[in-house]
Design a protein around this motif. Structure first.
Motif, short mmCIF file in Angstrom:
data_model
loop_
_atom_site.label_atom_id
_atom_site.label_comp_id
_atom_site.label_asym_id
_atom_site.label_seq_id
_atom_site.Cartn_x
_atom_site.Cartn_y
_atom_site.Cartn_z
N LEU A 169 0.83 -1.20 0.00
CA LEU A 169 0.00 0.00 0.00
C LEU A 169 0.86 1.25 0.00
N CYS A 170 1.95 1.25 0.77
CA CYS A 170 2.86 2.40 0.79
C CYS A 170 3.50 2.61 -0.58
N GLN A 171 3.87 1.52 -1.23
CA GLN A 171 4.47 1.63 -2.56
C GLN A 171 3.47 2.20 -3.56
N MET A 172 2.25 1.69 -3.54
CA MET A 172 1.24 2.19 -4.48
C MET A 172 0.88 3.64 -4.17
N ALA A 173 0.81 3.99 -2.90
CA ALA A 173 0.49 5.37 -2.53
C ALA A 173 1.55 6.33 -3.05
N SER A 174 2.82 5.94 -2.95
CA SER A 174 3.89 6.80 -3.43
C SER A 174 3.89 6.90 -4.95
N LEU A 175 3.63 5.79 -5.63
CA LEU A 175 3.60 5.83 -7.10
C LEU A 175 2.44 6.69 -7.60
N ILE A 176 1.29 6.60 -6.95
CA ILE A 176 0.17 7.47 -7.34
C ILE A 176 0.51 8.92 -7.03
N GLY A 177 1.26 9.12 -5.94
CA GLY A 177 1.74 10.47 -5.65
C GLY A 177 2.68 10.99 -6.72
N GLN A 178 3.50 10.09 -7.29
CA GLN A 178 4.38 10.50 -8.39
C GLN A 178 3.55 10.89 -9.62
N LEU A 179 2.48 10.16 -9.88
CA LEU A 179 1.60 10.51 -11.00
C LEU A 179 0.97 11.87 -10.80
N GLN A 180 0.56 12.13 -9.57
CA GLN A 180 -0.05 13.43 -9.30
C GLN A 180 0.99 14.55 -9.35
N GLN A 181 2.18 14.29 -8.83
CA GLN A 181 3.24 15.28 -8.84
C GLN A 181 3.61 15.67 -10.27
N ALA A 182 3.54 14.71 -11.19
CA ALA A 182 3.88 14.97 -12.59
C ALA A 182 2.69 15.47 -13.40
N ASN A 183 1.56 15.75 -12.73
CA ASN A 183 0.34 16.24 -13.40
C ASN A 183 -0.16 15.27 -14.48
N ILE A 184 -0.04 13.99 -14.19
CA ILE A 184 -0.51 12.97 -15.13
C ILE A 184 -1.96 12.61 -14.84
N LEU A 185 -2.35 12.66 -13.57
CA LEU A 185 -3.73 12.33 -13.22
C LEU A 185 -4.67 13.43 -13.71
N GLY A 186 -5.72 13.02 -14.36
CA GLY A 186 -6.68 14.00 -14.86
C GLY A 186 -7.69 13.36 -15.79
N SER A 187 -8.45 14.18 -16.46
CA SER A 187 -9.48 13.69 -17.39
C SER A 187 -8.89 13.52 -18.78
N ASP A 188 -9.66 12.86 -19.65
CA ASP A 188 -9.25 12.61 -21.04
C ASP A 188 -7.91 11.90 -21.12
N VAL A 189 -7.76 10.84 -20.34
CA VAL A 189 -6.52 10.07 -20.31
C VAL A 189 -6.86 8.59 -20.33
N CYS A 190 -6.07 7.84 -21.09
CA CYS A 190 -6.17 6.38 -21.07
C CYS A 190 -5.01 5.84 -20.23
N TYR A 191 -5.32 5.25 -19.11
CA TYR A 191 -4.30 4.75 -18.19
C TYR A 191 -3.99 3.29 -18.54
N VAL A 192 -2.70 3.02 -18.74
CA VAL A 192 -2.25 1.68 -19.13
C VAL A 192 -1.33 1.16 -18.04
N GLU A 193 -1.69 0.03 -17.46
CA GLU A 193 -0.85 -0.61 -16.45
C GLU A 193 -0.21 -1.86 -17.05
N PHE A 194 1.09 -1.89 -17.04
CA PHE A 194 1.83 -3.04 -17.54
C PHE A 194 2.20 -3.95 -16.36
N GLY A 195 2.09 -5.25 -16.60
CA GLY A 195 2.31 -6.20 -15.50
C GLY A 195 1.30 -5.97 -14.40
N ALA A 196 0.03 -5.96 -14.79
CA ALA A 196 -1.03 -5.52 -13.87
C ALA A 196 -1.29 -6.48 -12.73
N GLY A 197 -1.08 -7.79 -12.95
CA GLY A 197 -1.40 -8.74 -11.91
C GLY A 197 -2.88 -8.71 -11.57
N ARG A 198 -3.21 -8.53 -10.32
CA ARG A 198 -4.62 -8.47 -9.90
C ARG A 198 -5.23 -7.10 -10.09
#
Length: 560
Positions: A169-198
């Protein structure tokens, strides 16, 4: 498949399969088919067992499946079975292009396998010196950006989550924080997760962008995973569009995936730990399998790569650099420009594991058969077979050792006449026979000498054990057939002796391993730079949480 003879000790359970699994030394635990002795998996074994069917019922012949001999089918139903067998060759989708992301498969000899054990002392030392020189010439500035995101705040505060769950959870929270810090999170975006697992990461990203319009998710994984979290979102009427494709990234042509080819939204790619070569395959997939174009200036001999793929940003948690291979590595041009070869890359990828393999300890000295070891072995067996609790046994043993030491000290004390005073033996004080007393005192003196001798032996063995531990500190977990401490000639079979040959300590080995990781990452960053991306490495979690705590963040130059 033939039925194995039943063991005299094992007996099949009524209603269960009568096939004896020799590897597990027991009968199969599956329920037998109706009117049969065997389950559906082992029905082929009934061919040699005349008592496996009901009276008067002829046995239908079963044969191994031609597509997968691990299971069987009825011979008279073979044609029907081949049409629905899971091992049959399925029609591949358009986005499956064999080997499209493995850029150098034709340039690598299949039989070329470089291991550190195949390198001599001089070759290994020369390679380590080259790594140090290149690393100093290309300093890597890794920022400490341990972030979080409020969307996981409640989940992180739950006491029901164990240490492992909190770590992820800490790892995912930090990675999502990196997405937000880079202004990647937002509308009109197709999010692609590689090696998605579950799909845990995408689940929380979706929570982070809840309320945003025109958002879609594409999850890529080559394995079939149970208990996927994306099933929660796929059937929501008002939720974002979710799609999962099962394919190896090596064969994925991203531009041909329907949900991407039919959309004009930019992509945001992320992953939580892509092992080794999967990171390179992902970067190549993002840069060169969408709408790409290669512009060549006729007035200039140089070729400039440009990408028209609308990739909004990339956040990948890096790991397992020792799983990289030259055929998929995207930083080959940068690597060769440093004067290194493909053989060096394979060796460096192996050395990168030194950063995370710990102080070692996997090597154990060759067992000896001396008397002391036999006595210790017998004592350990007695401890194991004792009915006393372990703690009680250890306390009793400690008390016995203390009594022996006290008795030894008292028996060695000398009186004013120079004779030994044995004050603890009352029986000897009551003896009137002087010769008997002298004999007993002599016997006690000999016992005391034996005790002292055993203590010296234990001390010597402890010293040898400490020396072995010191030797083991520079050895990783691997197998060593023989180590000659008295000479410079070592017979070795892996990374263990390779490190020992150059006399590396724990800290030195870890430092070299980290340098090897960063050199591999520098080639990836140079590759992204050719496509107009500015990339950086960040520490996204503390190393106490995970030794693989570096993430790659890349953004197009126009967004900076």
């Amino acid at each position: 498949m033939e039925a194995k003879p039943a063991s005299t000790e094992a007996k099949s359970i009524p209603g269960r399969c009568s096939f004896f699994v020799e590897r597990k030394h027991r009968f199969c635990k599956l329920e037998s088919a109706v009117g049969r002795k065997y389950c559906a998996q082992h029905l082929i074994a009934e061919q040699g067992d005349s008592s496996s069917s009901k009276e008067g019922a002829p046995l239908r012949k079963r044969i191994p499946c031609p597509l997968d001999p691990k299971h069987s089918c009825y011979a008279d139903k073979l044609k029907k079975h081949l049409k629905k067998c899971n091992a049959r060759e399925k029609d591949l989708p358009d986005y499956h292009v064999k080997g499209i992301n493995r850029i150098g498969a034709k340039d690598v000899e299949p039989q070329l396998q470089v291991t550190l054990s195949s390198l001599s002392r001089e070759e290994l030392q020369q390679l380590i010196d080259s790594v140090n020189t290149i690393y100093k010439a290309n300093p890597v500035d890794i920022s400490n950006m341990i972030l979080s995101h409020p969307v996981l705040g409640d989940e992180l505060s739950k006491e029901s989550n164990g240490p492992s769950a909190k770590k992820h959870l800490c790892q995912m929270a930090s990675l999502i924080g990196q997405l937000q810090q880079a202004n990647i999170l937002g509308s009109d975006v197709c999010y692609v997760e590689f090696g998605a697992g579950r799909g845990h990461m995408s689940h929380w990203v979706q929570q982070a962008v809840a309320g945003q319009s025109n958002v879609s998710f594409l999850l890529v994984d080559r394995a079939h995973v149970r208990h996927k979290l994306d099933t929660i979102h796929r059937f929501q009427k008002d939720g974002p569009h979710y799609e999962r494709i099962r394919i190896d990234i090596e064969h994925l042509c991203l531009g041909k995936v329907p949900c991407i080819s039919s959309s004009t939204s930019p992509l945001a790619a992320y992953s939580k730990h892509l092992c080794g070569a999967a990171t390179d395959l992902t970067l190549h997939c993002l840069m060169e399998t969408l709408n790409t174009q290669q512009d060549t200036d006729t007035n200039d001999s140089s070729t400039t790569k440009t990408s028209r793929s609308q990739v909004n940003g990339i956040v990948i948690a890096l790991c397992c650099h020792h799983r990289c291979d030259w055929s998929s590595y995207v930083g080959r041009d940068w690597w060769l420009a440093q004067g290194l070869t493909s053989k060096d890359f394979m060796a460096v990828s192996h050395m990168s594991s030194w950063a995370t393999c710990g102080p070692g300890g996997g090597w154990t000295p060759k067992k000896t058969t001396n008397k002391n070891q036999k006595e210790e072995t017998c004592e350990e067996e007695d401890i194991a077979s004792s009915s006393l609790p372990k703690q009680q046994f250890e306390d009793d043993t400690a008390c016995n050792k203390k009594d022996i030491n006290q008795g030894t000290d008292e028996s060695l004390q000398k009186g004013s006449s120079g004779s030994l005073n044995v004050g603890t033996n009352k029986d000897m004080d009551n003896l009137s026979n002087t010769s008997t007393v002298a004999s007993n005192m002599t016997s006690l003196s000999n016992q005391a000498q034996d005790v002292v001798g055993e203590l010296v032996d234990v001390q010597e063995e402890s010293s040898e054990h400490v020396a072995r531990q010191l030797d083991a500190e520079i050895l990783p977990r691997s197998k060593v057939s023989k180590v000659d401490r008295d000479s410079d000639v070592h017979s070795y079979g892996g990374d263990v002796s390779a490190q020992r040959l150059v006399g590396l300590g724990v800290l030195e080995r870890e430092d070299i391993g980290r340098q090897c990781k960063r050199l591999i990452d520098l080639g990836r960053m140079a590759y992204l730079q050719d496509f107009g991306f500015k990339s950086q490495l960040v520490y996204y979690v503390d190393k106490e949480l995970s030794l693989e705590n570096v993430a790659l963040v890349a953004l197009p130059n126009k967004q900076l």
